[in-house]
Design a protein around this motif. Structure first.
Motif: not given
Length: 283
Positions: A239-265
């Protein structure tokens, strides 16, 4: 002690797709087990001045990294399935004798069945059929994980070892990337100066993903964002420092890092969709 078993391809995948969920359930007192299919020996090496010199010991480095990352997440149960990283699709590593991609299907499934019977999880997570980005090890996690979920209670296909008992997990989920999530990342990158490789990645993000209407559970884990980011950084070689998840602005972190999707099969318990969490119908 029933709980959650999450099956992944390489060290670092456990954090990227399910880190918040793993941390949430570990903190809640559930038994959480992570199974890693491969040693990660074909990964790139970042954050070191002489990466080529570290290549022969990459598998050992990644073993230590996943241990450290899981420690951050609070997960104490971890197993390697015992295969070598297969590399990207079409690479020479696909044909390595120990590669997960080349593993005899019933042998690999039997190894996971043994782990399932040992820990007796109620819930399992694997990847969708595409494996997120068509990596052979991710596709193989889907295939082997699906077979082991149904095979763990079948001593005909997988005979019981001494002291072992058949086990039937109750629920199976795919960890996946929904279209809306991928497009939000593409929007965040839109104003950045991009290389040709970045533009190809941007196109994939805009056109790919699971339809949002198929998502069964959005695990809401905003309180685990900092822990997830800290665990990602433990995978130093990957994981380099400029990797896409580490670059998510703080105001978007809850939406893009703090929500994890699953499909029940598959579910052996009644639980209307959509669900609020992975143990719906059990807790």
């Amino acid at each position: 002690m029933p709980g959650l078993l999450s099956f992944h391809a390489h060290p670092d995948d456990e954090v990227i797709s399910t880190g918040g969920t793993l941390a949430h359930y570990a903190a809640s007192g559930e038994q959480v087990v992570v199974v890693t299919a491969t040693d990660g020996a074909e990964g790139e090496i970042h954050n070191y001045e002489d990466p080529d010199s570290l290549k022969p010991q990459l598998a050992d480095l990644r073993r230590e990294e996943v241990k450290a990352a899981l420690g951050v997440l609070g997960v104490t149960n971890h197993e390697f399935l015992g295969y070598r990283d297969s590399g990207m699709m079409g690479s020479e590593a696909n044909d390595h004798a120990d590669a997960f991609w080349k593993a005899p299907f019933l042998e690999a499934t039997g190894r996971l069945v043994t782990i399932i019977r040992r820990y007796q999880p109620e819930v399992m997570t694997i990847y969708d059929p595409f494996g997120g980005y068509a990596h052979p090890d991710h596709i193989q996690v889907h295939r082997v994980g699906l077979a082991a979920f149904f095979g763990a209670h079948d001593p005909g296909w997988f005979p019981l070892a001494d002291g072992e008992e058949a086990w039937e997990p109750k629920k199976l989920y795919w960890s996946t990337w929904p279209r809306s999530r991928l497009r939000r990342f593409a929007e965040l990158w839109e104003e950045e100066e991009q290389t040709e490789e970045d533009e190809e990645e941007d196109r994939r993000f805009r056109e790919g993903g699971m339809p949002d209407e198929d998502i069964s559970v959005w695990m809401e884990v905003p309180d685990q964002v900092e822990r997830k980011l800290a665990a990602l950084r433990k995978h130093r070689t990957q994981i380099p420092d400029d990797w896409f998840l580490l670059k998510v602005p703080e105001e978007h972190q809850a939406e893009l890092i703090g929500r994890e999707p699953f499909l029940r099969v598959f579910s052996r318990v009644r639980s209307p969709l959509p669900e609020a969490h992975l143990f719906a119908g059990l807790r």
